[in-house]
Design an enzyme around this catalytic site. Structure first.
Site, mmCIF file in Angstrom:
data_model
loop_
_atom_site.group_PDB
_atom_site.id
_atom_site.type_symbol
_atom_site.label_atom_id
_atom_site.label_comp_id
_atom_site.label_asym_id
_atom_site.label_seq_id
_atom_site.Cartn_x
_atom_site.Cartn_y
_atom_site.Cartn_z
ATOM 1 N N THR A 27 49.986 23.752 50.753
ATOM 2 C CA THR A 27 49.617 22.092 50.523
ATOM 3 C C THR A 27 50.974 21.610 50.734
ATOM 4 O OG1 THR A 27 49.870 22.006 48.229
ATOM 5 C CG2 THR A 27 47.663 22.414 48.906
ATOM 6 N N ALA A 56 52.510 24.850 46.225
ATOM 7 C CA ALA A 56 52.667 23.216 45.988
ATOM 8 C C ALA A 56 54.055 22.708 45.839
ATOM 9 C CB ALA A 56 52.090 23.323 44.146
ATOM 10 N N VAL A 82 56.202 27.553 44.472
ATOM 11 C CA VAL A 82 56.740 26.243 44.572
ATOM 12 C C VAL A 82 57.585 26.214 45.985
ATOM 13 C CG1 VAL A 82 58.586 24.951 43.471
ATOM 14 C CG2 VAL A 82 57.385 26.555 42.056
ATOM 15 N N LYS A 83 57.092 25.126 46.508
ATOM 16 C CA LYS A 83 57.698 24.479 47.793
ATOM 17 C C LYS A 83 58.793 23.504 47.696
ATOM 18 C CE LYS A 83 54.962 23.749 52.347
ATOM 19 N NZ LYS A 83 53.795 23.178 52.645
ATOM 20 N N VAL A 84 59.679 23.878 48.290
ATOM 21 C CA VAL A 84 60.889 23.063 48.331
ATOM 22 C C VAL A 84 61.349 22.790 49.647
ATOM 23 C CG1 VAL A 84 61.613 23.981 46.227
ATOM 24 C CG2 VAL A 84 62.805 24.718 48.078
#
Ligand code: G3P
Length: 217
Positions: A27, A56, A82-84
């Site tokens: 997402t 996310a 965790v998307k960075v």
């Protein structure tokens, strides 16, 4: 090649997951907007459906705030990734979060050098955006191939997650190149089943079957 579905549409995820087509979900803030849902609620619901990694994305631009957001997102479920973003602060957050044992997806990658940095910072996944490079007359698939070569040269364990996948050709080429994962919208995944010769062959079989006057059931 693993299939991730690039959406926050819970119904579409559930439908594809029931067919065994979903190894994970990605997402981003635009997809959360499109869903019209609260990020924490919808992400939790997705994690209840899919057992593989669910990305996310953080929305702060500073490393310390990204880390705090990432830790909050990671509490949603054990399969949260965790998307960075691929910025210097994003790389700092990637290092801290991956050292703490969290899966991290570094997104918005457009060059091999960016991919190298993400691997060195301990990223679980690197997300090169194929379609957005094609949009500006560069070759998105060439970037996937170059990252594959460079990661293999040095045995980096970061998985190549081909993103911004817009066409069935993107999917086939990513598989040929050896991307570890591709993430595509549900409609692109559904289109993979289509072929005009399948449609034509089936129509002929149906016509001939009707002429036999037989029934199986
Ligand atoms: O996974 C990234 C993806 O959502 C971006 O796709 O089509 O907006 O470039 P697109």
């Amino acid at each position: 090649m693993k299939f991730f579905v690039d959406t926050a549409d819970v119904a579409a995820i559930a439908e594809l997951n029931a067919l065994g087509m979903v190894d994970g979900v990605t997402t981003n803030p635009s997809l959360i907007l499109k869903s019209g849902r609260d990020i924490l609620e919808v992400t939790k619901e997705i994690c209840g459906i899919v057992s593989g990694p669910v990305s996310a994305e953080v929305v702060s631009l500073k490393a310390d705030e990204m880390i705090a957001e990432g830790l909050k997102l990671a509490k949603i479920a054990p399969n949260i990734t965790v998307k960075v973003p691929l910025t210097w602060d994003g790389l700092k957050a990637c290092k801290v979060l991956s050292d703490a044992g969290h899966m991290v997806n570094v997104t918005l990658c457009f060059s091999v050098n960016q991919a190298l940095l993400a691997a060195k910072a301990g990223a679980t996944f690197i997300s090169p955006f194929v379609g957005r490079l094609d949009d500006i007359n560069l070759d998105g698939l060439e970037l996937i191939a170059d990252i594959r070569t460079i990661y293999d040269n040095y045995d980096f364990k970061t998985q190549i997650l081909a993103a911004s996948i817009r066409t069935v050709n993107h999917v086939a080429e990513c598989a040929r190149i050896g991307a570890d994962v591709m993430t595509a919208p549900p409609e692109v995944i559904r289109k993979l089943a289509s072929h005009p010769l399948t449609d034509a062959g089936l129509a002929q079989f149906m016509k001939d079957w009707e002429k036999t006057g037989q029934k199986i059931l």
